[in-house]
Design a protein around this motif. Structure first.
Motif, PDB file in Angstrom:
ATOM      1  N   TRP A  62       1.058  -1.231  -0.413  1.00 47.04           N
ATOM      2  CA  TRP A  62       0.137  -0.360   0.222  1.00 47.04           C
ATOM      3  C   TRP A  62       0.730   1.782  -0.240  1.00 47.04           C
ATOM      4  O   TRP A  62       1.125   2.503  -0.519  1.00 47.04           O
ATOM      5  N   GLY A  63       1.693   0.957   0.165  1.00 49.69           N
ATOM      6  CA  GLY A  63       3.338   2.419   0.216  1.00 49.69           C
ATOM      7  C   GLY A  63       4.648   2.136  -0.568  1.00 49.69           C
ATOM      8  O   GLY A  63       3.914   3.384  -1.561  1.00 49.69           O
ATOM      9  N   ILE A  64       4.404   1.411  -0.645  1.00 49.09           N
ATOM     10  CA  ILE A  64       5.090   1.097  -2.200  1.00 49.09           C
ATOM     11  C   ILE A  64       4.444   0.846  -3.393  1.00 49.09           C
ATOM     12  O   ILE A  64       5.194   1.861  -3.722  1.00 49.09           O
ATOM     13  N   VAL A  65       3.651   0.781  -3.706  1.00 42.01           N
ATOM     14  CA  VAL A  65       2.900   0.637  -5.555  1.00 42.01           C
ATOM     15  C   VAL A  65       2.640   1.913  -5.934  1.00 42.01           C
ATOM     16  O   VAL A  65       2.951   2.705  -6.523  1.00 42.01           O
ATOM     17  N   PRO A  66       2.306   2.903  -4.805  1.00 37.73           N
ATOM     18  CA  PRO A  66       1.791   3.993  -4.930  1.00 37.73           C
ATOM     19  C   PRO A  66       2.887   4.971  -5.466  1.00 37.73           C
ATOM     20  O   PRO A  66       2.576   5.697  -6.335  1.00 37.73           O
ATOM     21  N   ALA A  67       3.916   5.236  -4.778  1.00 32.60           N
ATOM     22  CA  ALA A  67       5.244   5.643  -5.059  1.00 32.60           C
ATOM     23  C   ALA A  67       6.050   5.460  -6.249  1.00 32.60           C
ATOM     24  O   ALA A  67       6.415   5.952  -7.364  1.00 32.60           O
ATOM     25  N   ALA A  68       5.744   4.071  -6.496  1.00 35.38           N
ATOM     26  CA  ALA A  68       6.347   3.311  -7.606  1.00 35.38           C
ATOM     27  C   ALA A  68       5.792   3.959  -8.534  1.00 35.38           C
ATOM     28  O   ALA A  68       6.790   4.161 -10.077  1.00 35.38           O
ATOM     29  N   ILE A  82       3.588  -0.222 -17.999  1.00 38.75           N
ATOM     30  CA  ILE A  82       4.550  -0.744 -16.837  1.00 38.75           C
ATOM     31  C   ILE A  82       3.593  -0.370 -15.379  1.00 38.75           C
ATOM     32  O   ILE A  82       3.281  -1.123 -14.767  1.00 38.75           O
ATOM     33  N   ALA A  83       3.776   1.090 -15.366  1.00 36.54           N
ATOM     34  CA  ALA A  83       2.871   1.575 -14.056  1.00 36.54           C
ATOM     35  C   ALA A  83       1.313   1.406 -14.171  1.00 36.54           C
ATOM     36  O   ALA A  83       0.692   0.585 -12.953  1.00 36.54           O
ATOM     37  N   VAL A  84       0.732   0.896 -15.182  1.00 36.86           N
ATOM     38  CA  VAL A  84      -0.731   0.344 -15.443  1.00 36.86           C
ATOM     39  C   VAL A  84      -0.747  -0.648 -14.888  1.00 36.86           C
ATOM     40  O   VAL A  84      -1.429  -1.365 -14.174  1.00 36.86           O
ATOM     41  N   CYS A  85       0.015  -1.539 -14.882  1.00 41.84           N
ATOM     42  CA  CYS A  85       0.166  -3.111 -14.857  1.00 41.84           C
ATOM     43  C   CYS A  85       0.823  -3.434 -13.975  1.00 41.84           C
ATOM     44  O   CYS A  85      -0.521  -4.501 -12.758  1.00 41.84           O
ATOM     45  N   VAL A  86       1.638  -2.790 -13.262  1.00 40.03           N
ATOM     46  CA  VAL A  86       2.205  -3.054 -11.783  1.00 40.03           C
ATOM     47  C   VAL A  86       0.398  -2.350 -10.934  1.00 40.03           C
ATOM     48  O   VAL A  86       0.509  -2.985  -9.530  1.00 40.03           O
TER      49      VAL A  86
END
Length: 343
Positions: A62-68, A82-86
């Motif tokens: 929940w913290g890592i994915v939005p920032a990435a 890649i952002a959409v897929c992650v």
């Protein structure tokens, strides 16, 4: 506007991105912990295969994915897919963290994400090579999940691994694709560092599938992107994440040879055996950090060598990794012998 070489030096830009990603991740996770929402979203309950002893929220994703995802979209807009897929993988994995999903559903989601990236950005290689690359990317997605079982380990590997990507992408007079890739990698590393402040032993929060699956996908997708755009050779991502790849791969082969279901939880990875032999979570993580840092330094140094020297470095590091595994195997056998004698 996307960051560019004219805005700041690569070093200053990287610091800004890393700090923003770090702060964003820490704020999100601290909020989840302080409000108690973290436990309601997903909690890891210890069982006989666990290395921890108390229920712990597993919402690191929940913290890592939005920032990435934000780092990818802002620093490297051409990597939007890649952002959409992650984000897609994180959403599926969040459901798995909360309620559990059949293995076939999880693997189908991984397959869709990997295929989408390869089909949208095919490399100029034969089709069979793309099939092999797709398989390796799928394996990286899942092995990262398998290796998330000890305090500070997977988060630290993400910090070091994506920092290694960033160092390679930003090292020289980088063209736009390399510069964006480097800053995006810095952002992911910064988010991993933020997570690590709450995950190093004793961990207050775990990565969860939403975090581990997403990081595994990003390691493969960014590695593929960097190779496709000439930022690094094809061996580079494998060398950067060599300790993770070796541990998960050897353990998988051993379990398949015994006819076991590889997706079932267990405690047979090298890092798990190190913890069980008395190294503890913190010392095990630190040993792995040093090991991975050495491989990353070697990988980045080899980029400036001839092709033959590059592959010699890869072969040499493979020997080192195998030797390290053999040492752990030998100590584990002695540990098991002493245990059986005490019973």
């Amino acid at each position: 506007m996307p960051l560019s070489l004219s805005d700041n030096s690569p070093f200053i830009a990287a610091i800004i991105v890393a700090v923003l990603a770090f702060v964003a991740c820490v704020l999100i996770l601290q909020t989840l912990l302080r409000t108690g929402l973290a436990w309601r979203l997903a909690t890891d309950i210890p069982n006989e295969r666990s290395l921890h002893e108390r229920p712990t929220p597993r919402v690191g994703g929940w913290g890592i994915v939005p920032a990435a995802a934000a780092a990818l979209l802002v620093c490297a807009p051409s990597m939007w897919l890649i952002a959409v897929c992650v984000l897609f993988l994180a959403a599926v994995s969040l459901i798995d963290d909360r309620r559990g999903l059949p293995a076939r559903v999880r693997f189908a989601a991984h397959f869709v994400a990997v295929i989408a990236v390869i089909v949208a950005h095919p490399a100029a290689v034969p089709w069979w090579a793309l099939v092999v690359i797709g398989f390796l990317m799928l394996w990286l997605v899942n092995l990262y999940n398998f290796m998330d079982g000890s305090d500070g380990l997977a988060g630290g590997m993400a910090l070091f691994g994506f920092a290694g990507y960033a160092a390679a992408a930003l090292a020289g007079p980088a063209p736009a694709p390399a510069f964006g890739l480097g800053l995006a990698s810095v952002g992911i590393a910064g988010a991993a560092a933020g997570f690590l402040t709450l995950n190093f032993h004793p961990a207050r929060i775990f990565l969860g599938d939403a975090g581990s699956i997403s990081l595994g996908f990003l390691a493969g997708a960014l590695g593929y992107w960097g190779w496709q755009h000439g930022v690094w050779p094809i061996w580079f991502p494998a060398l950067v994440f060599a300790p993770f790849i070796a541990d998960a791969s050897v353990t998988l082969v051993r379990r398949l040879a015994r006819g076991e279901k590889f997706w079932r939880a267990h405690r047979e990875h090298y890092y798990q055996r190190m913890v069980r032999m008395g190294f503890g979570h913190a010392r095990t993580a630190l040993v792995w950090y040093l090991f991975m840092a050495a491989g990353i330094i070697l990988a980045n140094g080899a980029l400036h060598c001839s092709l033959s020297m590059q592959w010699l470095a890869v072969a040499g590091w493979a020997v080192v990794v195998v030797a390290a595994g053999a040492v752990v195997d030998a100590r584990w056998r002695r540990h098991e012998t002493r245990r059986s004698e005490q019973l």
